[in-house]
Design a protein around this motif. Structure first.
Motif, mmCIF file in Angstrom:
data_model
loop_
_atom_site.group_PDB
_atom_site.id
_atom_site.type_symbol
_atom_site.label_atom_id
_atom_site.label_comp_id
_atom_site.label_asym_id
_atom_site.label_seq_id
_atom_site.Cartn_x
_atom_site.Cartn_y
_atom_site.Cartn_z
ATOM 1 N N VAL A 59 0.840 -1.201 0.000
ATOM 2 C CA VAL A 59 0.000 0.000 0.000
ATOM 3 C C VAL A 59 0.874 1.250 0.000
ATOM 4 O O VAL A 59 1.854 1.339 0.732
ATOM 5 C CB VAL A 59 -0.933 -0.012 1.227
ATOM 6 N N VAL A 60 0.459 2.185 -0.829
ATOM 7 C CA VAL A 60 1.094 3.502 -0.928
ATOM 8 C C VAL A 60 2.596 3.364 -1.114
ATOM 9 O O VAL A 60 3.399 3.812 -0.305
ATOM 10 C CB VAL A 60 0.777 4.375 0.294
ATOM 11 N N ASP A 123 -11.514 5.561 1.542
ATOM 12 C CA ASP A 123 -10.097 5.193 1.407
ATOM 13 C C ASP A 123 -9.823 4.471 0.090
ATOM 14 O O ASP A 123 -8.930 3.628 -0.006
ATOM 15 C CB ASP A 123 -9.670 4.309 2.584
ATOM 16 N N ARG A 126 -6.137 4.920 -1.616
ATOM 17 C CA ARG A 126 -5.051 4.098 -1.074
ATOM 18 C C ARG A 126 -5.189 2.646 -1.529
ATOM 19 O O ARG A 126 -4.221 1.998 -1.906
ATOM 20 C CB ARG A 126 -5.061 4.181 0.454
ATOM 21 N N LYS A 127 -6.414 2.130 -1.493
ATOM 22 C CA LYS A 127 -6.635 0.742 -1.902
ATOM 23 C C LYS A 127 -6.358 0.552 -3.398
ATOM 24 O O LYS A 127 -5.809 -0.464 -3.819
ATOM 25 C CB LYS A 127 -8.071 0.338 -1.584
ATOM 26 N N GLU A 129 -4.236 2.066 -5.289
ATOM 27 C CA GLU A 129 -2.801 2.022 -5.579
ATOM 28 C C GLU A 129 -2.273 0.601 -5.421
ATOM 29 O O GLU A 129 -1.526 0.088 -6.260
ATOM 30 C CB GLU A 129 -2.048 2.971 -4.636
#
Length: 655
Positions: A59-60, A123, A126-127, A129
């Protein structure tokens, strides 16, 4: 033969349609079958948990980390996150739907779902990505499987890869269009998919290129075999795999990566400092052959869409031009080195045929491959010849600035090199397309070098002969014979004897030797004794025979007669009586009108038993027949100064 398509889902062990719900399965299937199906469902969910856990670890940009146990818990909770509208109706979370699409090779559908998730809030950015990262990883896995030889089994997923790249390109264009005029510092995601794909393809293709061996390998045969292997094995293997990329809509990318890898390989070969002209020419010829044939691997123009034909030509032309650039650089290096070795001042000069070969063999070799290339090689050879002449002139100038007198043999070697270069250039103007400006430059270089080295050479000869003759008539062996023998050997070693320069040099050296000899003869103090006079005359006779033999041998039988005042002096002083001396005097006055009275008086001092009256009569005959010289050129006696003697010019005390 009809091609059979294989489904990615079939390879993965699953059907294409959506599975029924658990309740439907319980009603329709037998108990044993239902239990087996439940086990498969549990296994599938476990796989999805693993995939989800893996994507959450990245993540990220991979900044977040998690423990193994914690990852499984998060993965399990990920499947329970509220879904999109379509997923909610089916009871399937959005992330699970995305993972299923990725697992089934439906990458384009996954792209749409991830895009929707990103803009759904909760969110989603973020997910998305992490999901994009997982999607890319699975796509590259498909590409690797195709490249490893499992081509047709992965055709559908590979087609989905191509569609996903088009989707990514279109979405990025839309995003850029919508973001114009905005101050947002955000960037489009996903980024660099096409670049990542190209890197994967380039790495694979590069790994398939057969090794050439050591970069220092200068064996032409080994290079021919390597190029043949590329043509008969490597390129066909790329062409074989190009079909599936064509069906998947990725041929342009695949072809570009193949060409990039091939260009890089050939560039690496030619960039080696050990590669010779012949090896560069082999690669140039090979590239030209592939370009003209247009039938090898993915380089074939017919395989490239119409809009990309120019790209294919650009890559092939780039290979040819890159090799041509290296070939011309190697030509400069090899020709310059060969010329420097051929005209080394410390070594004997080579033949003009050898120099002509240095400057023309590369042009002839290039002409067998391409006429335009041969013209460029020829121009480089002529240019390098001019550069060499410029550097050689500097080398000659440094040689002339050395302390002391330069060696006679080295000076003659430089003059011979000038003759050789002049002959070579004259022949080159008939063979090559030398311009008028180049011709003027070359002749200017050669004229200056010849004038400078000739002047210094004659100065050296004068200095050595003068020093040897200083006490020549006082010593039994002054070294004069050794000097003459050294000059003879140097002249006989001169390779360009049929040139005007050689004949002029020998005549100039002969004039110097004669002048210095007569100068020493007429200015050396002598004791007025008959014995000393006879010894001097005998020595003059011996020296005269030696000088005549040496210079005639140097000039050859076809040469004309040289000025010989020593012979005239001997005839004068060896005459039997005064009348004979007077007869011998007249030709001397005619041939050497610059002869002065003090010169004749010094010569008469050598005559044994010459009475005062006879001496006076000879001097009177000189005054009656002497005349002014019509020219000041080549006046042998003009610069000879005779010191005053104990007795007057007539041998008495009155003058």
């Amino acid at each position: 033969m009809r091609k059979t398509k294989h489904s990615w889902a079939a390879v993965a062990g699953r059907g294409n349609k959506g599975e029924k719900t658990a309740e439907e399965n319980a009603r329709i299937l037998p108990k044993a079958t239902y239990e087996e199906r439940k086990k498969q469902e549990a296994k599938r969910k476990g796989t999805l948990k693993t995939l989800a856990g893996k994507l959450l670890k990245t993540v990220v940009g991979g900044k977040e980390t998690m423990k193994k146990a914690g990852g499984e818990d998060v993965a399990g909770s990920l499947l329970k996150i509220p879904t999109s509208r379509k997923g909610a109706e089916r009871g399937t979370p959005a992330e699970e739907t995305i993972c299923i699409c990725i697992e089934q090779g439906k990458f384009l559908e996954a792209c749409d779902h991830i895009y929707n998730l990103k803009h759904s809030g909760n969110d989603g950015v973020r997910k998305s990505e992490s999901l994009y990262a997982l999607l890319a990883e699975r796509m590259w896995t498909v590409v690797e499987e195709v490249l490893s030889g499992s081509g047709r089994m992965f055709l559908e997923p590979l087609q989905s890869v191509g569609e996903s790249l088009k989707w990514e390109k279109q979405k990025e264009a839309d995003w850029l269009g919508n973001s114009q005029g905005m101050d947002s510092v955000s960037t489009w995601s996903p980024n660099f998919w096409r670049k990542d794909l190209e890197e994967k393809l380039i790495q694979y293709v590069t790994a398939q290129i057969p090794l050439f061996g050591s970069p220092a390998n200068t064996d032409d045969t080994a290079l021919k075999q390597h190029l043949s292997h590329l043509e008969t094995t490597f390129l066909p293997s790329l062409e074989h795999r190009s079909d599936i990329f064509k069906e998947a809509g990725l041929l342009v990318t695949y072809a570009r990566c193949c060409r990039t890898s091939l260009c890089s390989h050939l560039s690496t070969l030619t960039d080696s400092n050990h590669f010779s002209f012949s090896q560069c020419l082999l690669i140039y010829e090979w590239g030209l052959k592939i370009y003209k044939s247009g039938s090898k691997a993915c380089l074939r123009p017919s395989q490239i869409p119409q809009h990309n034909l120019s790209l294919d030509g650009q890559y092939l032309v780039w290979i040819i031009l890159k090799t041509e650039e290296k070939l011309l650089a190697v030509t400069r290096k090899e020709v310059g080195k060969a010329l420097k070795e051929a005209f080394d001042i410390g070594k004997p000069p080579c033949t003009d045929a050898a120099v002509i070969q240095i400057l023309t063999e590369k042009t002839e070799a290039a002409r067998r491959v391409s006429e335009s290339l041969s013209e460029k090689v020829e121009a480089v050879c002529l240019e390098q010849c001019l550069r060499f002449l410029e550097s050689y002139e500097d080398e000659v100038r440094s040689f002339l600035q050395l302390d002391g007198c330069p060696p006679i043999c080295s000076s003659l070697r430089i003059l011979e090199n000038c003759c050789l270069l002049r002959t070579v250039w004259l022949k080159l103007t008939y063979i090559c397309s030398a311009s008028t400006s180049q011709d003027l430059k070359v002749n200017g270089f050669l004229d200056r070098m010849e004038d400078d080295i000739t002047e210094r050479f004659l100065q050296t000869v004068t200095s050595k002969v003068k020093g040897t003759l200083k006490n020549h008539f006082k010593k039994c062996d002054s070294g004069f014979g050794h000097i003459l023998e050294s000059l003879k050997q140097s002249f006989l070693a001169f390779g360009k004897k049929q040139t005007d320069m050689y004949e002029a040099l020998v005549q100039a050296v002969n004039a110097i030797v004669i002048t210095e000899y007569v100068q020493a003869l007429l200015t050396t103090p002598r004791k007025p004794s008959s014995v000393q006079r006879r010894k001097v005359v005998n020595k003059i006779e011996e020296d005269h025979r030696m000088m005549q033999a040496i210079f005639k041998e140097c000039l050859g039988p076809a040469a004309g007669p040289l000025k010989d005042p020593i012979k005239a002096i001997l005839e004068l002083i060896q005459a039997s009586d005064a009348e004979g001396m007077e007869i011998a005097l007249l030709p001397i006055l005619k041939e050497f009108p610059e002869l002065r009275k003090e010169h004749l008086s010094a010569v008469l001092d050598l005559k044994d038993s010459l009475g005062r009256e006879d001496r006076t009569a000879l001097l009177k005959a000189f005054e009656d027949n002497c005349r002014e010289s019509e020219t000041e050129a080549n006046l042998l006696f003009a610069d000879i100064e005779v010191k005053p003697r104990k007795y007057g010019l007539c041998g008495c005390l009155c003058c």
